[in-house]
Design a protein around this motif. Sequence first.
Motif, PDB file in Angstrom:
ATOM      1  N   UNK A 186      28.830   8.988 -27.342  1.00 56.27           N
ATOM      2  CA  UNK A 186      27.708   9.690 -26.840  1.00 56.27           C
ATOM      3  C   UNK A 186      26.687   8.618 -26.152  1.00 56.27           C
ATOM      4  N   UNK A 187      26.688   7.564 -27.168  1.00 54.02           N
ATOM      5  CA  UNK A 187      25.620   6.610 -26.623  1.00 54.02           C
ATOM      6  C   UNK A 187      26.231   5.646 -25.606  1.00 54.02           C
ATOM      7  N   UNK A 188      27.298   5.514 -25.353  1.00 52.69           N
ATOM      8  CA  UNK A 188      28.017   4.868 -24.030  1.00 52.69           C
ATOM      9  C   UNK A 188      27.653   5.636 -22.733  1.00 52.69           C
ATOM     10  N   UNK A 189      27.854   7.089 -23.165  1.00 49.95           N
ATOM     11  CA  UNK A 189      27.720   8.035 -21.921  1.00 49.95           C
ATOM     12  C   UNK A 189      26.214   8.091 -21.641  1.00 49.95           C
ATOM     13  N   UNK A 190      25.362   8.154 -22.525  1.00 48.53           N
ATOM     14  CA  UNK A 190      24.046   8.262 -22.246  1.00 48.53           C
ATOM     15  C   UNK A 190      23.558   7.107 -21.589  1.00 48.53           C
ATOM     16  N   UNK A 191      24.065   5.849 -21.962  1.00 50.88           N
ATOM     17  CA  UNK A 191      23.405   4.862 -21.280  1.00 50.88           C
ATOM     18  C   UNK A 191      23.816   4.701 -19.741  1.00 50.88           C
ATOM     19  N   UNK A 192      24.912   5.272 -19.477  1.00 54.05           N
ATOM     20  CA  UNK A 192      25.058   5.026 -17.990  1.00 54.05           C
ATOM     21  C   UNK A 192      25.335   6.563 -17.239  1.00 54.05           C
ATOM     22  N   UNK A 193      24.581   7.405 -17.911  1.00 52.99           N
ATOM     23  CA  UNK A 193      24.467   8.886 -17.295  1.00 52.99           C
ATOM     24  C   UNK A 193      23.745   8.895 -16.341  1.00 52.99           C
ATOM     25  N   UNK A 194      24.122   9.858 -15.073  1.00 53.59           N
ATOM     26  CA  UNK A 194      23.044  10.042 -14.372  1.00 53.59           C
ATOM     27  C   UNK A 194      21.870  11.018 -14.639  1.00 53.59           C
ATOM     28  N   UNK A 195      21.297  10.702 -15.435  1.00 52.12           N
ATOM     29  CA  UNK A 195      20.203  11.417 -16.128  1.00 52.12           C
ATOM     30  C   UNK A 195      18.886  10.723 -15.869  1.00 52.12           C
ATOM     31  N   UNK A 196      18.075  11.482 -15.037  1.00 53.06           N
ATOM     32  CA  UNK A 196      16.697  10.722 -14.797  1.00 53.06           C
ATOM     33  C   UNK A 196      15.712  10.727 -15.954  1.00 53.06           C
ATOM     34  N   UNK A 197      15.261   9.815 -16.574  1.00 56.25           N
ATOM     35  CA  UNK A 197      14.385   9.768 -17.503  1.00 56.25           C
ATOM     36  C   UNK A 197      13.065   9.029 -17.148  1.00 56.25           C
ATOM     37  N   UNK A 198      12.038   9.648 -17.824  1.00 56.26           N
ATOM     38  CA  UNK A 198      10.666   9.005 -17.287  1.00 56.26           C
ATOM     39  C   UNK A 198      10.487   7.893 -18.024  1.00 56.26           C
ATOM     40  N   UNK A 199       9.702   7.035 -17.373  1.00 52.95           N
ATOM     41  CA  UNK A 199       9.220   5.507 -17.848  1.00 52.95           C
ATOM     42  C   UNK A 199       7.887   5.655 -18.440  1.00 52.95           C
ATOM     43  N   UNK A 200       7.643   4.937 -19.447  1.00 49.97           N
ATOM     44  CA  UNK A 200       6.412   5.192 -20.093  1.00 49.97           C
ATOM     45  C   UNK A 200       5.380   4.050 -19.469  1.00 49.97           C
ATOM     46  N   UNK A 201       5.520   3.733 -18.289  1.00 53.43           N
ATOM     47  CA  UNK A 201       4.860   2.646 -17.679  1.00 53.43           C
ATOM     48  C   UNK A 201       3.806   3.520 -16.984  1.00 53.43           C
ATOM     49  N   UNK A 202       2.311   3.187 -17.430  1.00 55.66           N
ATOM     50  CA  UNK A 202       1.055   3.761 -16.678  1.00 55.66           C
ATOM     51  C   UNK A 202       0.766   2.926 -15.466  1.00 55.66           C
ATOM     52  N   UNK A 203       0.801   3.762 -14.143  1.00 61.12           N
ATOM     53  CA  UNK A 203       0.238   3.262 -13.247  1.00 61.12           C
ATOM     54  C   UNK A 203      -1.284   3.291 -13.288  1.00 61.12           C
ATOM     55  N   UNK A 204      -1.775   4.366 -13.968  1.00 65.94           N
ATOM     56  CA  UNK A 204      -3.262   4.818 -14.236  1.00 65.94           C
ATOM     57  C   UNK A 204      -3.501   5.379 -15.464  1.00 65.94           C
ATOM     58  N   UNK A 205      -4.709   5.396 -16.113  1.00 63.89           N
ATOM     59  CA  UNK A 205      -4.695   6.059 -17.439  1.00 63.89           C
ATOM     60  C   UNK A 205      -5.249   7.817 -17.125  1.00 63.89           C
ATOM     61  N   UNK A 206      -5.091   8.178 -16.220  1.00 62.22           N
ATOM     62  CA  UNK A 206      -5.518   9.524 -15.971  1.00 62.22           C
ATOM     63  C   UNK A 206      -4.641  10.576 -16.584  1.00 62.22           C
ATOM     64  N   UNK A 207      -5.325  11.626 -17.043  1.00 58.30           N
ATOM     65  CA  UNK A 207      -4.215  12.825 -17.851  1.00 58.30           C
ATOM     66  C   UNK A 207      -3.490  13.326 -16.874  1.00 58.30           C
ATOM     67  N   UNK A 208      -3.874  13.767 -15.847  1.00 59.28           N
ATOM     68  CA  UNK A 208      -3.006  14.701 -14.916  1.00 59.28           C
ATOM     69  C   UNK A 208      -1.778  13.875 -14.350  1.00 59.28           C
ATOM     70  N   UNK A 209      -1.875  12.522 -14.334  1.00 58.63           N
ATOM     71  CA  UNK A 209      -0.609  11.902 -13.792  1.00 58.63           C
ATOM     72  C   UNK A 209       0.437  11.605 -15.070  1.00 58.63           C
ATOM     73  N   UNK A 210      -0.421  11.691 -16.081  1.00 55.75           N
ATOM     74  CA  UNK A 210       0.440  11.162 -17.239  1.00 55.75           C
ATOM     75  C   UNK A 210       0.508  12.110 -18.438  1.00 55.75           C
ATOM     76  N   UNK A 211       0.448  13.485 -18.005  1.00 52.85           N
ATOM     77  CA  UNK A 211       0.581  14.293 -19.219  1.00 52.85           C
ATOM     78  C   UNK A 211       1.725  14.485 -20.004  1.00 52.85           C
TER      79      UNK A 211
END
Length: 252
Positions: A186-211
């Motif tokens: 399962x780990x091997x699959x999830x590492x390379x699966x075509x699943x889009x996961x959100x990044x924790x990088x904040x472009x700004x600190x605004x709540x609407x864009x980072x809810x």
Amino acid sequence: MSIKRHIPNIITLLNLLCGTIAVIFAVQGSLIMAAIFVAGGIFFDFFDGLAARSLNVAGELGLQLDSLADVVTSGVVPGIVMYQLLDNALPGNSGVENTGWEVDPGWWDWNFNTLALIGLLISLASAYRLAKFNVDDRQTDSFIGVPTPANALLILSFPLILTYQPDSFITGLILNEWFLIGLTFLSCYLLNAEIKLFALKFKNWGFPDNKLRYFFLLLCLALILVFQFVAVPLIILSYVLLSVVFPKKEQV
């Protein structure tokens, strides 16, 4: 050349140093110390990119060096740890002790549990995932597949749970060979699966864009306070589920 150009790479090398030390501990079976140094490496891994962006010195060398360090810290180490867990769980575990260089059983003798080598598939899948990341321009604001540091934390959490939160049900589950083998695949699959996961990088600190990010961080804090080390698998699962349930939210 300004010394500030080298600061992110020095931080990346500290990640690699932590990873190589973790390898030594993992091979020796000191999985708690391996987990501590992997956590240290992931800490440096977070800040090398941040330093590169802050100092405006991001470059191709840093990208390649970062992946090479991650292969060790977040790829090789969790693979060895999974091998150790499988070696302990499988019938007829090797129980091999370090007897020193003076003992030479012969190059043809296998003094370890070969079936436990399945755990090293995690290292191979991690290396493949990191190579894809370097050539995939879709992963600038999100991830495709579970990031290797997250996967490493997942695997390294199990020795911590076994040591500090022993429970008959949880211990029996973690040390079940079929659970570990299934988790490896399962780990091997999830590492390379075509699943889009959100990044924790904040472009700004605004709540609407980072809810979603703020909600996830609060969820992580709550889970850690309630479940301690058991929270780590729950956090990784929540991360994947939130990304799947709210795929449109992170298209910013």
